[in-house]
Motif scaffolding. Structure first.
Motif, mmCIF file in Angstrom:
data_model
loop_
_atom_site.group_PDB
_atom_site.id
_atom_site.type_symbol
_atom_site.label_atom_id
_atom_site.label_comp_id
_atom_site.label_asym_id
_atom_site.label_seq_id
_atom_site.Cartn_x
_atom_site.Cartn_y
_atom_site.Cartn_z
ATOM 1 N N GLN A 92 -47.199 68.816 -15.269
ATOM 2 C CA GLN A 92 -48.321 69.285 -14.051
ATOM 3 C C GLN A 92 -49.050 68.014 -13.677
ATOM 4 O O GLN A 92 -49.779 68.200 -12.855
ATOM 5 C CB GLN A 92 -49.141 70.289 -14.871
ATOM 6 N N VAL A 93 -48.767 66.650 -14.444
ATOM 7 C CA VAL A 93 -49.553 65.657 -13.814
ATOM 8 C C VAL A 93 -48.766 65.017 -12.736
ATOM 9 O O VAL A 93 -47.874 64.677 -12.701
ATOM 10 C CB VAL A 93 -49.528 64.584 -15.147
ATOM 11 N N PHE A 94 -49.870 64.952 -11.706
ATOM 12 C CA PHE A 94 -49.278 64.609 -10.467
ATOM 13 C C PHE A 94 -49.218 62.999 -10.229
ATOM 14 O O PHE A 94 -49.998 62.275 -10.678
ATOM 15 C CB PHE A 94 -50.205 65.101 -9.228
ATOM 16 N N GLN A 95 -48.095 62.478 -9.476
ATOM 17 C CA GLN A 95 -48.021 60.956 -9.324
ATOM 18 C C GLN A 95 -46.888 61.083 -8.171
ATOM 19 O O GLN A 95 -45.939 61.603 -8.627
ATOM 20 C CB GLN A 95 -47.656 60.152 -10.398
ATOM 21 N N ALA A 96 -47.248 60.271 -7.180
ATOM 22 C CA ALA A 96 -45.852 60.089 -6.159
ATOM 23 C C ALA A 96 -46.075 58.964 -5.507
ATOM 24 O O ALA A 96 -46.978 58.299 -5.477
ATOM 25 C CB ALA A 96 -46.408 61.424 -5.058
ATOM 26 N N GLY A 97 -44.977 58.618 -4.647
ATOM 27 C CA GLY A 97 -45.164 57.234 -3.655
ATOM 28 C C GLY A 97 -44.216 57.265 -2.805
ATOM 29 O O GLY A 97 -42.821 57.167 -3.150
ATOM 30 N N THR A 98 -44.440 56.894 -1.496
ATOM 31 C CA THR A 98 -43.415 56.975 -0.630
ATOM 32 C C THR A 98 -42.304 55.906 -0.901
ATOM 33 O O THR A 98 -41.025 56.276 -0.686
ATOM 34 C CB THR A 98 -44.240 56.427 0.688
ATOM 35 N N LEU A 99 -42.654 54.649 -1.161
ATOM 36 C CA LEU A 99 -41.746 53.645 -1.513
ATOM 37 C C LEU A 99 -41.491 53.366 -3.127
ATOM 38 O O LEU A 99 -40.912 52.386 -3.279
ATOM 39 C CB LEU A 99 -42.344 52.493 -1.039
ATOM 40 N N SER A 100 -41.850 54.158 -3.818
ATOM 41 C CA SER A 100 -41.411 54.148 -5.329
ATOM 42 C C SER A 100 -39.741 54.296 -5.328
ATOM 43 O O SER A 100 -39.101 54.879 -4.707
ATOM 44 C CB SER A 100 -41.927 55.492 -6.073
ATOM 45 N N GLY A 101 -39.269 53.135 -6.346
ATOM 46 C CA GLY A 101 -37.940 52.981 -6.131
ATOM 47 C C GLY A 101 -37.245 52.372 -5.129
ATOM 48 O O GLY A 101 -36.157 52.801 -4.741
ATOM 49 N N ASN A 102 -38.060 51.774 -4.114
ATOM 50 C CA ASN A 102 -37.516 51.310 -2.882
ATOM 51 C C ASN A 102 -35.948 50.463 -2.913
ATOM 52 O O ASN A 102 -35.933 49.825 -3.943
ATOM 53 C CB ASN A 102 -38.557 50.305 -2.465
ATOM 54 N N PRO A 103 -35.102 50.846 -2.331
ATOM 55 C CA PRO A 103 -33.876 50.394 -2.437
ATOM 56 C C PRO A 103 -33.812 48.676 -2.521
ATOM 57 O O PRO A 103 -32.891 47.777 -3.427
ATOM 58 C CB PRO A 103 -32.962 50.844 -1.291
ATOM 59 N N LEU A 104 -34.537 47.883 -1.664
ATOM 60 C CA LEU A 104 -34.659 46.518 -1.690
ATOM 61 C C LEU A 104 -35.108 45.830 -2.932
ATOM 62 O O LEU A 104 -34.901 45.298 -3.784
ATOM 63 C CB LEU A 104 -35.528 45.879 -0.350
ATOM 64 N N ALA A 105 -36.276 46.780 -3.278
ATOM 65 C CA ALA A 105 -37.177 46.386 -4.488
ATOM 66 C C ALA A 105 -36.261 46.721 -5.770
ATOM 67 O O ALA A 105 -36.127 45.754 -6.709
ATOM 68 C CB ALA A 105 -38.544 47.023 -4.601
ATOM 69 N N THR A 106 -35.628 47.716 -5.788
ATOM 70 C CA THR A 106 -34.724 48.037 -6.966
ATOM 71 C C THR A 106 -33.565 47.116 -7.040
ATOM 72 O O THR A 106 -32.960 46.719 -8.202
ATOM 73 C CB THR A 106 -34.255 49.551 -7.197
ATOM 74 N N SER A 139 -31.778 54.833 -10.579
ATOM 75 C CA SER A 139 -31.095 55.061 -12.069
ATOM 76 C C SER A 139 -30.811 53.693 -12.904
ATOM 77 O O SER A 139 -30.839 53.694 -14.173
ATOM 78 C CB SER A 139 -29.966 56.070 -12.000
ATOM 79 N N GLU A 140 -30.206 52.842 -12.047
ATOM 80 C CA GLU A 140 -29.629 51.632 -12.723
ATOM 81 C C GLU A 140 -30.743 50.891 -13.353
ATOM 82 O O GLU A 140 -31.066 50.453 -14.502
ATOM 83 C CB GLU A 140 -28.981 51.031 -11.754
ATOM 84 N N LEU A 141 -31.960 50.848 -12.420
ATOM 85 C CA LEU A 141 -33.043 50.183 -13.031
ATOM 86 C C LEU A 141 -33.685 50.656 -14.171
ATOM 87 O O LEU A 141 -34.144 50.099 -15.261
ATOM 88 C CB LEU A 141 -33.993 49.751 -11.916
ATOM 89 N N ALA A 142 -33.817 52.186 -14.078
ATOM 90 C CA ALA A 142 -34.370 52.937 -14.935
ATOM 91 C C ALA A 142 -33.526 52.730 -16.165
ATOM 92 O O ALA A 142 -34.204 52.661 -17.576
ATOM 93 C CB ALA A 142 -34.435 54.222 -14.605
ATOM 94 N N GLU A 143 -32.251 52.828 -16.264
ATOM 95 C CA GLU A 143 -31.532 52.541 -17.401
ATOM 96 C C GLU A 143 -31.776 50.891 -18.086
ATOM 97 O O GLU A 143 -31.704 50.860 -19.327
ATOM 98 C CB GLU A 143 -29.856 52.552 -17.015
ATOM 99 N N GLN A 144 -31.772 50.298 -17.182
ATOM 100 C CA GLN A 144 -32.149 48.698 -17.694
ATOM 101 C C GLN A 144 -33.306 48.692 -18.547
ATOM 102 O O GLN A 144 -33.696 48.128 -19.593
ATOM 103 C CB GLN A 144 -32.142 47.573 -16.595
ATOM 104 N N ILE A 145 -34.375 49.410 -18.054
ATOM 105 C CA ILE A 145 -35.783 49.178 -18.633
ATOM 106 C C ILE A 145 -35.583 50.177 -19.978
ATOM 107 O O ILE A 145 -36.123 49.569 -20.826
ATOM 108 C CB ILE A 145 -36.828 49.762 -17.720
ATOM 109 N N ILE A 146 -34.979 51.159 -19.807
ATOM 110 C CA ILE A 146 -34.833 51.903 -20.927
ATOM 111 C C ILE A 146 -34.136 51.131 -22.250
ATOM 112 O O ILE A 146 -34.295 51.189 -23.459
ATOM 113 C CB ILE A 146 -34.439 53.332 -20.970
ATOM 114 N N ASP A 147 -33.139 50.508 -21.781
ATOM 115 C CA ASP A 147 -32.159 49.649 -22.460
ATOM 116 C C ASP A 147 -32.877 48.672 -23.138
ATOM 117 O O ASP A 147 -32.794 48.407 -24.476
ATOM 118 C CB ASP A 147 -30.927 49.213 -21.887
#
Ligand code: KE4
Length: 436
Positions: A302-316, A104-112
């Motif tokens: 309904q548009v599908f998208q997923a990812g095991t490591l999406s938003g990974n703690p080290l990467a974020t 959420s922090e990274l998402a907020e920074q991007i949106i900002d």
């Protein structure tokens, strides 16, 4: 602070041996063809470590780094705030497969930072970001056609690996085998900056076009700027015909400005794709834009998208620390001064040697083209003297200056570079030009 001038790198026996081992294990000995030195010859340099503006190879040679991991390292290598953030995150774990506040922090920074982004989804690469954005555009509009431009590279997405730039163009595979005609029949490839062709495409196919994806400043045929008319036409035609405008800012996002190229161009796309800097050197991609469009993504839509490591703690953690530093102590004025100095020096070196060239720069990304024609599209970029580029690259590499190993890439100046580094680069380029 300027360290001692490096001795000219000797031959690179340890890198050569490492490459011979790698060749037995991985196609071309690399995990991305951009690193293969295919266009410049010789064995790739194997990196042992990096710090600030410098790379150090297995033989202990030091290089001034103008690749910056192909864009992510705008702060230079191992910026203290990013290292500390990673150490803190690592002390708590590496990956959970469950939501975390850091996302959420990274998402907020991007949106900002990016005005056109109301909602965002984090993924693990630029390719995932563009693939998802294209799928979303098709899902949102119910249409099939996507327009892209020759020389633009959007990652190795099947439907976009047509007339692609970057290493696809460098190594002669702009339209890759293995991508079926069924996949690419819905991809229209036009010439960048060709307003008439764009208008014609919309007049013929307008009601079937789901979206247009483009690099708002191209990095992947070398740096090419859009004309104002081209940008205006992209926005006007997509809006008129109900298609989505997708700004691929994987390279330009947080690079040319904190708000990306769109903030410099005064452009408001429907979707934006991000990568590279947004992960601070760790695997993060992102796509975002209008909330009414993004809410078509599962589980809301309904548009599908997923990812095991999406938003990974080290990467974020690395991404958050990077964007925090870029916002709190913006390096852009300093990057502009250093990059303008480098541009002037490279131009002077080429002119003094009588080498036909043009140079294009936006902020801290630039390309010296071995072609005297102004480069406005792949038509001109594809006519560059790539053999001369290869000799230029190798001469600089042997003097400890590591430029991107392709004419169809951008070089990147980082906040860790200093004036002495720039002047050392200019001097080496001056020497190189005399030998071309
Ligand atoms: P990645 O999947 O490599 O993270 O991002 C793909 C991508 C998408 N869009 C743009 C505008 C890009 O520049 C890229 C990737 N850029 C290349 C260098 N030009 C990555 C280097 C490589 O392929 O190793």
């Amino acid at each position: 602070m300027k360290s001692e001038t490096p001795a000219l790198p000797t031959k690179r026996p340890a890198s050569t041996a490492a490459f011979e081992r790698a060749l037995r294990l991985m196609p071309g000995g690399v995990n991305s063809p951009a690193r293969a030195f295919g266009a410049v010859g010789g064995s790739p340099v194997f990196i042992d470590r990096a710090d600030g503006a410098y790379l150090f190879d297995l033989d202990g040679n030091r290089y001034l780094d103008y690749i910056g991991s192909w864009g992510p390292q705008i702060l230079g290598h191992r910026p203290p705030a990013v290292v500390e953030a990673l150490e803190r995150a690592l002390s708590r774990g590496t990956s959970y497969g469950a939501p975390t506040e850091a996302e959420s922090e990274l998402a907020e920074q991007i949106i900002d930072a990016v005005a056109s982004i109301e909602k965002v989804r984090l993924v693990s690469s630029g390719t995932e970001a563009t693939m998802s954005a294209v799928r979303l555009a098709r899902g949102f509009t119910g249409r099939d056609l996507i327009i892209k431009f020759s020389g633009n590279y959007h990652g190795h997405v099947d439907s976009l690996l047509v007339a692609a730039g970057s290493s696809a163009a460098t190594l002669g595979a702009p339209s890759s085998p293995g991508v079926t005609s069924g996949t690419t029949k819905d991809t229209l490839v036009l010439e960048y900056n060709d307003v008439a062709e764009l208008a014609q495409a919309f007049s013929v196919h307008g009601s079937q076009i789901a979206g247009v994806i483009f690099e708002p400043v191209v990095g992947n045929m070398g740096v090419v700027k859009p004309s104002e008319e081209f940008c205006q036409s992209l926005r006007q035609l997509t809006r008129e015909h109900g298609a989505l405008l997708i700004c691929d800012e994987v390279m330009t996002g947080f690079r040319v400005a904190f708000g990306g190229a769109q903030s410099l161009l005064g452009l408001e796309p429907d979707l934006t794709t991000l990568g590279k800097i947004v992960g601070g050197g760790l695997p993060v991609g992102a796509y975002g834009g209008r909330a009414d469009v993004m809410d078509h993504i599962l589980p809301v839509g309904q548009v599908f998208q997923a990812g095991t490591l999406s938003g990974n703690p080290l990467a974020t953690a690395a991404g958050c620390a990077t964007l925090k530093q870029l916002k709190e102590t913006p390096p852009y004025e300093r990057l502009e001064k250093l990059s303008a100095r480098l541009e002037a020096g490279l131009r002077k070196a080429a002119e003094a040697a009588g080498v036909p060239h043009t140079l294009a720069r936006v902020g801290s990304m630039m390309t010296l083209f071995f072609n005297p024609e102004p480069i406005v599209s792949w038509r001109e970029a594809s006519q560059c003297d790539t053999d001369r580029f290869a000799r230029y690259f190798c001469h600089l590499l042997d003097r400890g200056i590591y430029m991107p190993c392709s004419q169809y890439e951008a070089l990147f100046v980082s906040a860790a570079h200093c004036e002495d580094d720039i002047d050392e680069t200019i001097a080496a380029a001056g020497e190189a030009m005399q030998t071309l």
